[in-house]
Design a protein around this motif. Sequence first.
Motif, PDB file in Angstrom:
ATOM      1  N   GLU A  44       0.812  -1.132  -0.082  1.00 44.60           N
ATOM      2  CA  GLU A  44       0.113   0.011  -0.010  1.00 44.60           C
ATOM      3  C   GLU A  44       0.953   1.266   0.013  1.00 44.60           C
ATOM      4  N   SER A  45       0.584   2.201  -1.090  1.00 43.76           N
ATOM      5  CA  SER A  45       1.210   3.496  -0.850  1.00 43.76           C
ATOM      6  C   SER A  45       0.654   4.736  -0.425  1.00 43.76           C
ATOM      7  N   LEU A  47      -3.263   5.533   1.591  1.00 47.80           N
ATOM      8  CA  LEU A  47      -5.006   5.164   1.934  1.00 47.80           C
ATOM      9  C   LEU A  47      -5.599   6.303   2.337  1.00 47.80           C
ATOM     10  N   LEU A  68      -1.311  -3.854   8.516  1.00 51.40           N
ATOM     11  CA  LEU A  68      -2.315  -2.566   7.905  1.00 51.40           C
ATOM     12  C   LEU A  68      -3.274  -1.973   8.823  1.00 51.40           C
ATOM     13  N   ARG A  89      -7.648   2.099  -2.635  1.00 49.48           N
ATOM     14  CA  ARG A  89      -7.220   2.862  -1.557  1.00 49.48           C
ATOM     15  C   ARG A  89      -8.011   3.388  -0.552  1.00 49.48           C
ATOM     16  N   VAL A 120       2.283   4.164   6.433  1.00 51.73           N
ATOM     17  CA  VAL A 120       1.313   4.043   5.070  1.00 51.73           C
ATOM     18  C   VAL A 120       0.732   5.535   5.110  1.00 51.73           C
TER      19      VAL A 120
END
Length: 285
Positions: A44-45, A47, A68, A89, A120
């Motif tokens: 994940e880049s 959110l 996460l 996302r 994140v």
Amino acid sequence: MGSRLTTVRGGTLLLLVAALLPTADRVEGQSWRTVTASRQLTDESSLDVEVKYVAGEFRMRPSAGEVLYRMELRYDEDAFEPVNELKGRRLRLGIEGASDNIRVTKGDAGSLDLDLARGVPMDLELDFGAVRAELDLGGLALTDLRMATGASETTLDVSRPNPVALRLARFQVGAAQFEATRLGNLNARRIELDAGVGDITLDFGGTWERDADVGIDMGLGSLELRFPETLGVRLTKDSFLLKLDAPELVKRGESYYSPNWDEAARRVDVDVDAALGKLTVTLTR
């Protein structure tokens, strides 16, 4: 009284549903259930995270390890449905009404415990009602923060610095008691508070990486602002009915300044618009 473990490839999703004991946790018209859900951190880049919770105990903190998120939720299944959804996302967690006729009573004992990943970058939106909340945002990579509360009792701490720049932190507080500490660690360009009636304490301690603007709009109640003495502070208030107690600030024209305003490495510009109440400002070591 069974439980279920579900594994999804590409990001392990654990869902544990605990059945209710025949007599425990039952109130007339209520049926309590506990859900635990988590997801492993993958690639994940960024959110968009939305958390909604109506009533009960709400605790949030940064997660430990490669998780996460992890959520443990206890709720009345006759009135609410759990929310645990990740699409692209966008991550949605918490509860929503199972019917249009929801009644929350003083005896409700629901709870939400939530851990979120530190590394994140995320836009975080928190929306809760009649809740007793204890929130620690320390170390979360927040790019935007919006929080709305109802008749709540909330303590918020930013125990560690935010590693990324935060565009806006906005707090909308109803008839509530609200205390936020170490707000300097948010790394925010602007902080806004919109409060109705209540007792509000904002502590601006922590690590200041940039100058910031603070806008406060309040109805009725008491407001306490605490600033580290190394921070340059300029305060402007727009209310004749707001009693100001700020002996350490110096008035220049229409504003009040900390003694170090001219030479401070970091400065915060504060505008307060309040209908009626008391504003206390202190400089802390």
